[in-house]
Each structure stands twice: as structure tokens, then as C-alpha cells.
Design an enzyme around this catalytic site. Structure first.
Site, mmCIF file in Angstrom:
data_model
loop_
_atom_site.group_PDB
_atom_site.id
_atom_site.type_symbol
_atom_site.label_atom_id
_atom_site.label_comp_id
_atom_site.label_asym_id
_atom_site.label_seq_id
_atom_site.Cartn_x
_atom_site.Cartn_y
_atom_site.Cartn_z
ATOM 1 N N GLY A 1 -4.599 18.055 19.612
ATOM 2 C CA GLY A 1 -5.699 17.300 20.210
ATOM 3 C C GLY A 1 -5.329 16.359 21.333
ATOM 4 C CG ASP B 1 -2.574 23.604 25.992
ATOM 5 O OD1 ASP B 1 -2.143 24.112 27.038
ATOM 6 O OD2 ASP B 1 -1.885 22.858 25.266
ATOM 7 C CE LYS C 1 -0.430 26.829 26.953
ATOM 8 N NZ LYS C 1 0.382 26.103 25.965
#
EC number: 2.1.1.57
Length: 918
Positions: A298, A379, A419
Site C-alpha cells: 500500500g 504496481d 508498472k
């Protein structure tokens, strides 16, 4: 000779010690202190004498040396070379065996002539192993720093936007799936040279291969010393991902957090200096919604909540359940209660599951009133140990699903960043091309906070175009279902292309941009892999710019240069006091000094006399009211860290923070309400769900002191606060890992406020039902239904001020006998002149203030303003006065107020002051 001098020195020392002893034994001190003092003085005198003797001896030698001639000294040195160093015992033994200097041992001098070199072996790798040779220790290895470019400011490049006609043309081609190509799955990357040169790929892979057999410990140690941006770390956040978001937010000109950077006012929310008090400059702005996908624990979310400050953002999280889950308990830069986790229909958080994607889309739609989030962050990644070179191929479906989810949950005009790793294959490049169709602009960039020796980079997409995104979304959903089907069949087939290669290659500008990006990052990655190798060989090397780069980067990104406190705020004794004592929080914000017993003081009950005042005053406009659903008086609620505290029956009672879910440094006046549900016919019953916390006034909201704002503005801020805390799902997860459990916390809502001029609107919201042979009056707020037990009135201006009505301008003004020099003050200046009453004025009644108020009421026969009062609607067996009389009786009943009497008094006042209503 040396031994003799040593013996003489020792004898002299013993002689002096004996003298001291004799002197001491002959001296008869008057006291112990005198004895110690005398001994100390004599010892100091002896040491001074020894020092002077040694100094004199040293000076004589020095003078003798200086008297000589420099030329004579030089000549003597040439004529008389220094004596040879005597042989050691080992050298004498070697000479006895026939050894000659510079030659090796053995009959023919074939032995080694140099000392055995120190070992260059690393760890337990076998002797002669290639990995050992590649990273063998070499203390003469020196890295050439001129090959690097170390900067603070980064320049990002946006790809060329696609024309509108081209977007529509591509969307048309996607509708029949003819562009989806199924082929054999691929497990090599070496031949993917369409979007990067063979040389760059080969050099990068060779540089990577050096570290394949190197231990993780050695690699981490070399990386820590070699990466110029390594010491930036995580700053005061829980991990490095937060700093990546801070880095990206700044270099993309704050499009991620959508901060208004005019005059740098946004920095007032998060001052760079700890001594500066934070100010919520975004209180009146709309709530910012974001989603954090595949991003446990997080860090992205912690940064975004911190950057937006206070209660200005609401986050949704979706990630794998289990060890990779969000660690919300590690949020220290903001409160975890502004973040809501969701794991999909299958409750596992798998973003590649088609069913989970559909449920996430529906969940976000419910939580944002169908609009979607302003920003999505992704991510995702997983371990590819031993297969690092084909990480892109292994991650292709993850790429697809993360980008697909953005098309599902981002609102029109919203932004997205994700990402990625290598983008050498037609599948990956095709995905990027489709993102250019869906978003207004797309950029690829590797920020400083992404370690330079890995292939990580980020795609940033700005301005979602729903008309095109919806078409691409449905196409990618079909692709994902096809991939899921092939996986379940354990097939060796795969979706190899999303769109024809010739369509991509026909866009020459896009091709040039992709190739230039890939070439640059591949060469940069190769450079830093070689730097890691150099630093692994020579462990004495370290990047000398790390400290300065950390300071300069944090300053440039507008992030305070401080470390995360060890143990969180629980490591601070002062903070622990606040976590355990509500009065600590109360004293921090309230300027009224009062004892705990005074917190429970109540104001007089409401009566029609409160609305009586000399004309042309309009006292009814001085009040706002809210319905109450609890049978008792409203309660003061103070959230203080691990617990929240409710003031009941003259004392504070603790409530678990997990069940109330209100962030620390919050002070509210709440109505502890029980929800009503309908049964058969007109029957009603109390819901079994936890009680609802209805906010009827607010003083402090997560550190934002709103207590001195006008009442309507306080309630508007409370509405935003509640929206940020809203739970889309009734149950939430408490804890982490195997200790996690699902609980039902108390829901929070903000009570709807009315002016007395809006009595008709309020009454139209009421519903009357017969319950247990009495009239039950119900009112609705949002999705909840409550029983109306009373009305609470709050006076919106201070006690010494009265509200008048200007006949000529048809607007209110304020005047006061205590401030006669101020004259009549128009409503536009009330805030500036501090005329509005504060939270504390209407909630805390000190003993002295209560006494003064009671005297005024007695003197005026109740015709004086009251800071706050309650009009009870509860039925009583001792009197017929109750809901029936209040709602239906045409005049005051036994001197007590009714709706009709209240309306009549308001209409009469309007008539006299000649107020014209629209």
C-alpha cells in the site's frame, strides 16, 4: 643499552614514589578532604617536575640537530647509507636452506617468489566457477563515474497523440476480434528485435547473466553502494513504492494527485517544516477518488492520502489476499480509514480472473456514484526467479489485465499509471498502442526511484476517452477470457498479437518513439549492471553522490526530509498519551477550559419564547435544526488513536477504533441512532445492525479544526469527511494474514440540516405510522430510516449578536448592543467580524455560562437566545403532549410548541418586517 636506561628510569620512578609515601606518612591531615587535597597537590607538583625534565632533555637534542648544515647532512647521507634491516628469524631459516632474495625455492629456483595473494573467492561458489570469476574480488577495480548522468530534474516525453479518425478506425476493427492472433506460446526474448536493436538486447542479457548465479546478499550489497538514488529509500512512508509515486507526481506536473500548484498553496496541507501547522486548503474541493490495484502493501496509497491531506481523498484497493495483502496498519502518513479494500467475487484479489474484474468494476461504480475514480495506480509483479530474461513474456497477461481494469474504473478525463518491464514483443507494444487510442496522451518513463539496473518502467496515461475506451475494454475482456480458457485447458497456445504488426509499423512516429525509449533504457540498464559488477568486485567503492541526491530530490519532489519514526507514533510518549486520553485531544483544540463534569452540562429546552425578539429582528433565521433519532441527548465523540471515546452518563466510554473507524484527532457531536426496518403492514422494528453514527456538528476532522467556521460550513466539511469514510461493502476486513476477520463497523452519515423556514420540506420527509398504540414518526436520510425522537436547534451567531432584516435590501444583517460602534454588519462580513458561533459555543456550557444564561431567561421570561436547545418529541404517559399534538395541533399545546404554532410565528414575523420570499 636500552634495557639499562629503562632500569634507571624505573629506579628513579620508584625513588619518587617513596618520597611521596614518606611525605604522606609524616603528614597528619585534619580531615579526609584535606588529606586528599594535599596528596593531589603533591602529585601534580611531581608530574610538573618530571615534565620539565623531559622537555629540557628533548630540547637539547633538538638544538643539536638544528646546529648542523643541511648540505653536510645530505652529503653524509650519501656517504653513509643507513644500516640494513636485520633479517627476521624466518628469513634466516630460509637463507640457511639456500634461498636468495627475489628467487623461488627449489633446486632450480622454480618456486613462487611473491607472497600468496589474498583470496578473491566469493561465498561458497565452487573453485573455478564462472560466476566466481566474473565477480571475483579485485581491490584495484575502479568505476568510471563519467559514464553516468546523475540528475535531480527529470524530463518526461509524451508520445504523439493519435488523430480522432485513426482512433475511430481502430475501434471499428476491434469489434469482430479478427485482430486477435492465436499461436504457440513463446519462451525466448533474444529474437525480439523489431522494437530494439539486437546489440542492445544482447548486451543487456549478457550483463544480466553475470548476476544469475550471484547470491542475493552480494547483489543487494553491491546495489546499495552503487545506485546513486538508493538512500532515498522510503522516507517516512512504509515502503519505496510511495516515493516512486511522489517522484512520478512531481515530474508529471502533479497530474496524478491533481494538486492545484498555484502559489504552492497545496504545500500548506503538508508543510516541509515540522514546526509549521498544516492547513486544509482543499476543504471546499470535491473528494478525490483513486484506486490502487496489485499494489500491496500500500505504499502508493499511503503517499496519495498524505499528499491530498486530511480527508480530501478516498481510496479503493485491490490486490492478492494473503502475504501480499495491504498492510493498512503500517499507514502512518495518513489514516487507513480513508482506504477500502476489495478482493473480487472470488475473494482472492486475482486481477487476471475475468469474474473478479467485472465485480471490481461494479464495486468502484457503486463507491463513486457511477463516475469512476480520478486516478488508478497499478504496481503488479511476481517472482520470475531464474527466468528474469523473459519477465516480459511471463507478465504479458498481467500487463493486459492492469490496463484493462483502468478502462473499467477510471472516469472520463481520468488518469492512470502502471508498472511495466521490458516492452520488446508485439503483444506489449500493441497494448501500448491501444492505450494511445483510449487516452488522450501516453508517456513511458523510468523515474529515479526505480532502480536503474532493472527493466522496470511506468506507463502514464492522461485523459481517458470513454467513447473509445469502452470499445477497447470489451475487446481486451474477450482477449483475457481467451487467455483464461487456454490456461484452464493447459494448452501450449497463446494470444501472440493484439493487432497486426503492419498497422503498428505503419505509424512511423510511434515506432521511432518506442525504439528510442527501448534503446535508451536497455543501454542504461546495461551500464548500471556493469556498475553493480564493478562494485561487487571492489567492496570499497560507493557512490559519493547518494547523500546530496537524496536531499535535493526530496526537496524537488516537495517531500519533507525526515525518517519514518521507529515503532510508529507508539514510540512517542506524548503521542501515546493522546492515544489513550480523550481529554488530551480535547485540550489540544478547545479554548474553553472546563472540567470533565462540565462537558455533560445541557442547555435549556426549546420553547417558542426563544423566537421572540424586538422587531425588526428575525430570530427564527438565527437557528438551524436537525432531527434526532436517539432517545437521549447527543454525545461528544473524540477519536484518539487506537480508540474512540463517547461521553455518556458523565464520563467517557471507550469504543474500539476498528468498529467506529474514525481517524484520530477528530471531535464530533453525534446522534447514536438505531435504524428502523419495516415489517408486515405498519409494523416497524429496530434493526439488528450496529448503530449508525449521525454527525450533527463537527469541531475537528482528522486534525482539520473547523470549530470556528459557520455551522453550515462545518456540516459541509463533515459531509465530505463522511464520504471519505464511506464503506461500499457492509463488512470490512480487520487485521492481516491468518488473523484477519470480517467485521461490521458502525456506519457514519451526516445529518441533514434545516432552517426554520424549511419546516414544510422537513415535514414532507416525515412518515407517520401506528406502533404499539402510539404514533411513530419516521424520517429518512439517504438509505436509512430512523424514528424522530426530537429536534436539536443550533444558533448560528454568537450570543451577543442579533439578526435583523433590511427591508430595502431584503437581506439579513447583524447588530449588537455590546458592539454598538460596529453598527449594522451585512451578512457578507460576518465571517470576517467573527459573528458566527463556534462549535464550542453551542456544545460546551460552562457552569458560569449556564448560570448567566438562566439569569437572562428569568429576567426576560424566556425571551432570549439560546446557543442550542432540544425540542423533545417523545410521547409521555403523564401528558397527551407528543408527536400527534406536535404535528397536528393548530396552536401551542399547553404552552408547548407545535409545528403549526411555529409556522404561524414565522409568518407573522415576515409580515411585520416585510420580508418578501421568492
Amino acid at each position: 643499552m636500552a634495557d639499562r636506561k629503562s632500569d634507571e628510569g624505573e629506579d628513579e620512578y620508584q625513588h619518587k614514589e617513596q618520597m611521596v609515601t614518606n611525605r604522606t606518612s609524616s603528614f597528619q591531615p585534619k580531615s579526609t578532604e584535606d588529606s586528599i587535597s594535599k596528596l593531589a597537590k603533591m602529585r601534580a607538583a611531581d608530574r610538573r617536575e618530571e615534565f620539565m625534565e623531559e622537555r629540557a632533555s628533548f630540547s637539547a637534542v633538538k638544538r643539536g640537530y638544528q646546529a648542523g648544515d643541511d648540505e653536510e647532512d645530505d652529503f653524509t647521507a650519501e656517504e653513509e647509507p643507513p644500516a640494513k634491516k636485520p633479517l627476521t628469524v624466518a628469513e634466516r631459516l630460509m637463507a640457511a636452506m639456500g634461498h636468495k632474495a627475489g628467487e623461488g625455492l627449489g633446486k632450480h629456483g622454480q618456486g613462487i617468489s611473491e607472497p600468496i595473494a589474498s583470496s578473491t573467492q566469493r561465498g561458497r561458489t565452487g573453485l573455478g566457477h564462472n560466476a566466481g570469476k566474473a565477480t571475483a574480488r579485485d581491490f584495484n577495480e575502479v568505476w568510471d563515474e563519467t559514464t553516468e548522468e546523475k540528475t535531480v530534474v527529470e524530463r518526461v516525453e509524451w508520445m504523439t497523440d493519435i488523430e480522432e479518425e485513426k482512433r475511430a478506425e481502430i475501434c471499428e476493427q476491434l469489434k469482430d476480434d479478427k485482430w486477435m492472433v492465436i499461436g504457440k506460446e513463446k519462451r525466448t526474448i533474444d529474437d525480439e528485435t523489431k522494437f530494439c536493436s539486437q546489440q542492445s538486447i544482447t548486451e543487456m542479457i549478457e550483463a544480466k547473466n553475470v548476476f544469475d548465479l550471484m547470491s542475493d546478499k552480494d547483489l543487494r550489497e553491491a546495489r546499495t553502494r552503487a545506485n546513486p538514488y538508493e538512500t532515498i529509500g522510503s522516507a517516512f512512508f512504509q515502503n519505496r513504492a510511495a516515493m516512486k509515486t511522489a517522484n512520478m507526481d512531481k515530474i508529471y506536473d502533479w497530474i496524478l494527485s491533481r494538486e492545484n500548484t498555484e502559489n504552492d498553496r497545496f504545500l500548506l496541507k503538508n508543510p516541509l517544516q515540522e514546526s509549521q501547522t498544516a492547513e486544509n486548503v482543499d476543504r471546499s474541493e470535491d473528494l478525490f477518488y483513486f484506486a490502487d490495484v496489485c499494489a500491496g502493501p500500500g505504499g502508493f496509497s499511503e503517499y496519495m492520502l498524505w499528499r491530498k491531506g486530511f480527508y480530501n481523498a478516498k481510496g479503493f484497493g485491490f490486490t492478492l489476499a494473503g502475504k501480499d495483502d495491504f498492510k493498512l496498519f503500517k499507514f502512518t502518513a495518513s489514516s487507513q480509514y480513508f482506504f477500502e479494500t476489495f478482493y473480487g467475487t472470488k475473494d482472492n484479489g486475482d486481477v487476471m480472473d475475468p469474474v473478479n474484474i467485472d465485480s471490481l468494476e461494479a464495486h468502484i461504480s457503486r463507491g463513486t456514484s457511477g463516475l469512476g475514480v480520478h486516478l488508478m495506480m497499478a504496481d503488479g509483479g511476481f517472482s520470475v526467479e531464474g527466468q528474469e530474461n523473459i519477465q516480459e513474456i511471463l507478465s504479458k497477461r498481467l500487463y493486459l489485465c492492469q490496463l484493462l481494469v483502468s478502462l473499467c474504473i477510471v472516469r472520463e478525463g481520468g488518469n492512470f499509471f502502471c508498472k511495466l518491464f521490458d516492452i520488446f514483443t508485439p503483444f506489449s507494444v500493441g497494448l501500448i498502442y491501444l492505450m494511445r487510442v483510449c487516452y488522450q496522451s501516453v508517456s513511458l518513463h523510468k523515474p529515479h526511484t526505480s532502480r536503474p539496473a532493472n527493466s522496470e518502467r511506468y506507463i502514464t496515461c492522461k485523459g481517458l476517452r470513454k467513447e473509445f475506451a469502452n470499445v477497447v475494454k470489451e475487446y481486451l475482456k474477450r482477449v483475457n477470457r481467451k487467455l483464461d480458457e487456454l490456461k484452464n485447458k493447459k494448452s501450449h497456445d497463446d494470444v501472440t498479437d493484439l493487432m497486426p504488426l503492419d498497422v503498428i509499423e505503419a505509424d512511423q512516429i510511434f515506432m521511432d518513439e518506442i525504439i528510442r525509449h527501448n534503446e535508451f533504457l536497455a543501454n542504461r540498464q546495461t551500464l548500471y549492471l556493469r556498475k553493480y559488477q564493478s562494485f561487487a568486485k571492489n567492496q570499497g567503492q560507493f557512490d559519493k553522490d547518494q547523500g546530496n541526491l537524496r536531499d535535493e530530490c526530496l526537496k524537488y519532489w516537495q517531500v519533507p526530509n525526515k525518517q519514518r519514526p521507529r515503532g510508529g507514533d507508539r514510540g512517542n510518549r506524548h503521542d501515546n498519551m493522546q492515544r489513550l486520553n480523550p481529554l488530551q485531544v480535547y485540550g489540544k483544540y478547545c479554548k474553553k477550559v472546563c472540567g470533565e463534569s462540565e462537558i455533560g452540562n445541557t442547555f435549556p429546552d426549546f420553547s417558542l419564547n426563544c423566537l421572540d425578539a424586538p422587531l425588526p429582528n428575525i430570530p427564527y433565521e438565527e437557528y438551524r435544526f436537525v432531527p434526532l433519532a436517539s432517545s437521549g441527548s447527543p454525545n461528544l465523540l473524540i477519536a484518539a488513536g487506537d480508540s474512540a471515546f463517547i461521553f455518556r452518563s458523565g464520563r467517557f466510554e471507550s469504543i474500539s477504533a476498528d468498529h467506529i473507524r474514525i481517524p484520530e484527532n477528530t471531535i464530533l457531536l453525534v446522534d447514536w441512532a438505531e435504524e428502523v426496518v419495516r415489517g408486515d403492514g405498519n409494523r416497524i422494528k429496530i434493526s439488528s445492525e450496529p448503530q449508525v453514527v449521525r454527525i450533527i456538528d463537527a469541531a475537528v476532522l482528522f486534525g482539520d479544526d473547523v470549530s470556528n467556521l459557520p455551522y453550515e460550513e462545518r456540516m459541509k466539511a463533515a459531509e465530505k469527511f463522511v464520504a471519505a469514510l464511506k464503506q461500499t461493502n457492509r463488512k470490512v476486513k480487520k487485521g492481516w494474514g491468518h488473523r484477519a476477520e470480517m467485521i461490521k463497523p458502525h456506519l457514519k452519515i451526516c445529518a441533514k440540516t434545516y432552517s426554520l423556514a424549511e419546516l414544510d420540506e422537513f415535514r414532507s420527509n416525515l412518515e407517520k405510522l401506528e406502533h404499539n398504540r402510539e404514533l411513530a414518526v419516521l424520517f429518512t436520510e439517504g438509505e436509512f430510516t430512523f424514528r424522530c425522537q426530537a429536534l436539536r436547534f443550533t444558533r448560528i451567531i454568537k450570543q451577543e449578536w442579533r439578526m435583523g432584516w433590511s427591508k430595502s435590501q431584503q437581506k439579513p444583517y447583524a447588530h449588537s448592543q455590546e458592539h454598538q460602534n460596529a453598527g449594522s454588519i451585512p451578512v457578507e462580513l460576518w465571517a470576517e467580524k467573527s459573528i458566527y458561533s463556534s462549535f464550542w459555543d453551542s456544545v460546551i456550557c460552562l457552569n458560569k455560562d449556564k448560570k448567566k444564561l438562566m439569569e437572562a431567561m428569568e429576567h426576560t421570561k424566556g425571551k432570549c437566545p439560546i446557543p442550542s436547545s432540544i425540542w423533545s418529541w417523545k410521547a409521555c404517559i403523564r401528558t397527551p403532549y407528543g408527536p400527534e399534538k406536535i404535528l397536528n395541533y393548530p396552536e401551542p399545546f399547553e404552552g408547548k410548541p407545535t409545528i403549526a404554532a411555529l409556522k404561524a410565528q414565522i409568518e407573522n414575523t415576515d409580515l411585520i418586517v416585510k420580508r418578501v420570499r421568492n
